[in-house]
Design a protein around this motif. Structure first.
Motif, PDB file in Angstrom:
ATOM      1  N   ASP A 170       1.751  -0.272 -11.304  1.00  0.00           N
ATOM      2  CA  ASP A 170       0.072   0.267 -10.709  1.00  0.00           C
ATOM      3  C   ASP A 170      -0.130   1.699 -11.223  1.00  0.00           C
ATOM      4  O   ASP A 170       0.580   2.296 -10.893  1.00  0.00           O
ATOM      5  N   PRO A 171      -1.074   2.065 -12.454  1.00  0.00           N
ATOM      6  CA  PRO A 171      -1.433   3.185 -12.948  1.00  0.00           C
ATOM      7  C   PRO A 171      -2.042   3.855 -11.697  1.00  0.00           C
ATOM      8  O   PRO A 171      -2.075   4.950 -12.068  1.00  0.00           O
ATOM      9  N   LEU A 206      -2.049  24.282  -5.526  1.00  0.00           N
ATOM     10  CA  LEU A 206      -2.220  22.880  -5.973  1.00  0.00           C
ATOM     11  C   LEU A 206      -3.508  22.207  -5.669  1.00  0.00           C
ATOM     12  O   LEU A 206      -3.813  22.478  -4.166  1.00  0.00           O
ATOM     13  N   PRO A 207      -4.568  21.705  -5.770  1.00  0.00           N
ATOM     14  CA  PRO A 207      -5.812  21.512  -4.980  1.00  0.00           C
ATOM     15  C   PRO A 207      -5.014  19.808  -4.153  1.00  0.00           C
ATOM     16  O   PRO A 207      -5.772  20.004  -3.438  1.00  0.00           O
ATOM     17  N   ASN A 208      -3.897  19.590  -4.511  1.00  0.00           N
ATOM     18  CA  ASN A 208      -3.255  18.653  -3.517  1.00  0.00           C
ATOM     19  C   ASN A 208      -2.189  18.422  -3.584  1.00  0.00           C
ATOM     20  O   ASN A 208      -1.104  18.938  -4.329  1.00  0.00           O
ATOM     21  N   PRO A 209      -1.257  17.026  -2.908  1.00  0.00           N
ATOM     22  CA  PRO A 209      -0.395  17.447  -3.174  1.00  0.00           C
ATOM     23  C   PRO A 209       0.907  16.119  -4.172  1.00  0.00           C
ATOM     24  O   PRO A 209       1.824  16.092  -3.656  1.00  0.00           O
ATOM     25  N   VAL A 210      -0.199  15.389  -4.659  1.00  0.00           N
ATOM     26  CA  VAL A 210       0.003  13.883  -5.573  1.00  0.00           C
ATOM     27  C   VAL A 210       0.506  14.021  -7.011  1.00  0.00           C
ATOM     28  O   VAL A 210      -0.390  15.087  -7.118  1.00  0.00           O
ATOM     29  N   PHE A 211       2.217  13.792  -7.242  1.00  0.00           N
ATOM     30  CA  PHE A 211       2.337  14.279  -8.492  1.00  0.00           C
ATOM     31  C   PHE A 211       2.510  13.109  -9.065  1.00  0.00           C
ATOM     32  O   PHE A 211       2.950  12.752  -8.565  1.00  0.00           O
ATOM     33  N   MET A 256      10.288  12.946  -2.403  1.00  0.00           N
ATOM     34  CA  MET A 256      10.181  11.890  -3.951  1.00  0.00           C
ATOM     35  C   MET A 256      11.190  10.824  -4.331  1.00  0.00           C
ATOM     36  O   MET A 256      12.519  11.232  -3.181  1.00  0.00           O
ATOM     37  N   GLY A 257      10.938   9.459  -3.911  1.00  0.00           N
ATOM     38  CA  GLY A 257      11.975   8.141  -4.277  1.00  0.00           C
ATOM     39  C   GLY A 257      11.021   7.449  -2.869  1.00  0.00           C
ATOM     40  O   GLY A 257      11.337   7.069  -1.844  1.00  0.00           O
ATOM     41  N   GLY A 258      10.933   6.523  -3.847  1.00  0.00           N
ATOM     42  CA  GLY A 258      10.045   5.270  -2.998  1.00  0.00           C
ATOM     43  C   GLY A 258       9.336   5.834  -2.722  1.00  0.00           C
ATOM     44  O   GLY A 258       8.364   4.586  -1.771  1.00  0.00           O
ATOM     45  N   VAL A 259       8.323   6.153  -3.039  1.00  0.00           N
ATOM     46  CA  VAL A 259       6.993   6.521  -2.543  1.00  0.00           C
ATOM     47  C   VAL A 259       5.557   5.772  -3.171  1.00  0.00           C
ATOM     48  O   VAL A 259       5.051   5.665  -4.342  1.00  0.00           O
ATOM     49  N   MET A 260       4.890   4.472  -2.123  1.00  0.00           N
ATOM     50  CA  MET A 260       4.790   3.531  -3.077  1.00  0.00           C
ATOM     51  C   MET A 260       3.133   3.250  -2.329  1.00  0.00           C
ATOM     52  O   MET A 260       1.975   2.691  -3.099  1.00  0.00           O
ATOM     53  N   THR A 261       3.276   3.951  -0.989  1.00  0.00           N
ATOM     54  CA  THR A 261       1.642   4.371  -0.586  1.00  0.00           C
ATOM     55  C   THR A 261       0.787   5.876  -0.034  1.00  0.00           C
ATOM     56  O   THR A 261       2.150   6.800   0.670  1.00  0.00           O
ATOM     57  N   GLN A 280      -3.893   8.023  -7.771  1.00  0.00           N
ATOM     58  CA  GLN A 280      -5.326   8.313  -6.739  1.00  0.00           C
ATOM     59  C   GLN A 280      -5.254   7.716  -5.933  1.00  0.00           C
ATOM     60  O   GLN A 280      -5.452   7.602  -5.067  1.00  0.00           O
ATOM     61  N   ARG A 281      -4.278   6.449  -5.379  1.00  0.00           N
ATOM     62  CA  ARG A 281      -4.162   5.485  -4.771  1.00  0.00           C
ATOM     63  C   ARG A 281      -3.830   6.209  -3.028  1.00  0.00           C
ATOM     64  O   ARG A 281      -4.319   5.914  -1.981  1.00  0.00           O
ATOM     65  N   ILE A 282      -2.727   6.522  -3.566  1.00  0.00           N
ATOM     66  CA  ILE A 282      -1.279   7.300  -2.330  1.00  0.00           C
ATOM     67  C   ILE A 282      -2.535   8.518  -1.750  1.00  0.00           C
ATOM     68  O   ILE A 282      -2.094   8.557  -0.719  1.00  0.00           O
TER      69      ILE A 282
END
Length: 324
Positions: A275-276, A14-19, A246-251, A280-282
């Motif tokens: 925050d849709p 996968l290209p990056n780790p954010v799902f 996962m669980g409360g990942v906000m930043t 991307q931000r994280i």
């Protein structure tokens, strides 16, 4: 120099780790209004069931200190509509789609896996084990290690072997490490943790439960320490097994904390409700934090908190200092 953010679920790159987290990104169409869904590591669907489900009565959500309670009840159109309408839409756009599935029996999970086995566009299958087993007095699968392992084994047998199977675990069990081990022994290629622990609130004005169902899953920053603990313990016991934290990942800092504890990827859920652009931000914040700490690769940070001080991987900072 940009950081190599690639992550792996088994043999799948996968290209990056954010799902996205299951149930928090709609069908994908909702988030696509704000950003290209192919820019995140993977899009995780809501939990798909065999038959259509109307879900639980309202109110289904309630705000709590640093979190949210929800009891949606796996609302959805059923696997046939999903496979004919929603999955093709994601596939056409090139999204890497992890399909979450939920069932009331081993046979139902097996049937779901078989229906999806030949469907194009399935990157991985996530097995939601926080479903009640109708054949065992409604006992949740995740609270019975042998039942959870049986479900995972049935899904693994019914799924193409080039499609990873991810077992999604809840924290409100006697021993999350034993549960994780049984799921891996049953054929899980990776683990997602944590699913929302059960919680409740009472409205002191109406003097009734805040949710129509009474109890619901607790999500948001309130559960992050619990999630980090579970990721830490399971990575320590099963260091070779990929973990989606996962669980409360906000930043980005929250994401990095999960990675250092042992997660090779993170899923963003509650943050998307306000925050849709959160994924991307994280992702951007995580890359900046890794760069600031001298990492060339995300992989070098995975589980780093488990290693003795001074025993971490040689990164750019180490190399620069050693050349002085």
């Amino acid at each position: 120099m940009p950081v190599d953010l690639r992550s792996y679920l088994g043999h799948v790159e996968l290209p990056n780790p954010v799902f996205t987290a299951s149930g928090c990104g709609g069908t994908g169409r909702e988030l696509a209004q704000f950003f290209d869904v192919t820019r995140i590591g993977a899009f995780v669907t809501r939990s798909i069931t065999m038959a259509p489900r109307a879900g639980r009565p309202t109110p289904r959500m309630a705000e709590t200190p640093s979190g949210m309670l929800s009891a949606v009840g796996l609302q959805g159109p059923g696997v046939e509509v999903f496979a004919e309408r929603e999955l093709p839409w994601l596939a056409e756009r090139g999204a890497r789609t992890i399909v979450s599935i939920g069932g009331g029996s081993v046979a139902e999970y097996t049937a779901l896996a078989r229906r999806l086995a030949g469907a194009p566009g399935v990157t991985a299958v996530e097995v939601n084990l926080s479903c009640p087993n109708v054949e065992d007095r409604g006992r949740v699968f995740a609270r019975d290690g042998s039942a959870a392992a049986e479900v995972v084994a049935s899904v693994r047998a019914a799924t193409r072997y080039d499609v990873p199977v991810i077992a999604k675990l809840a924290p409100d069990v006697a021993d999350v490490v034993s549960l994780a081990r049984l799921c891996v022994d049953g054929g899980a290629d990776a683990l997602s943790m944590i699913n929302a622990p059960l919680g409740m609130s009472v409205d002191v004005d109406t003097m009734r439960p805040s949710l129509a169902a009474g109890t619901g899953g607790l999500s948001g920053p309130a559960i992050r320490p619990l999630a980090v603990r579970c990721v830490w313990q399971v990575h320590a016991a099963l260091p070779g097994v990929p973990i989606v934290g996962m669980g409360g990942v906000m930043t980005g800092r929250d994401a990095l904390e999960m990675v250092l504890a042992g997660a090779c990827a993170v899923a963003v859920g509650t943050a998307l409700f306000h925050d849709p652009y959160a994924c991307q931000r994280i992702l951007r914040e995580l890359e900046e934090l890794l760069q600031a700490r001298g990492f060339d690769r995300l992989a070098d940070a995975v589980g780093l908190a488990h290693r003795p001080a001074g025993a971490g991987p040689r990164n750019r900072i180490d190399l620069e200092e050693s050349s002085l």
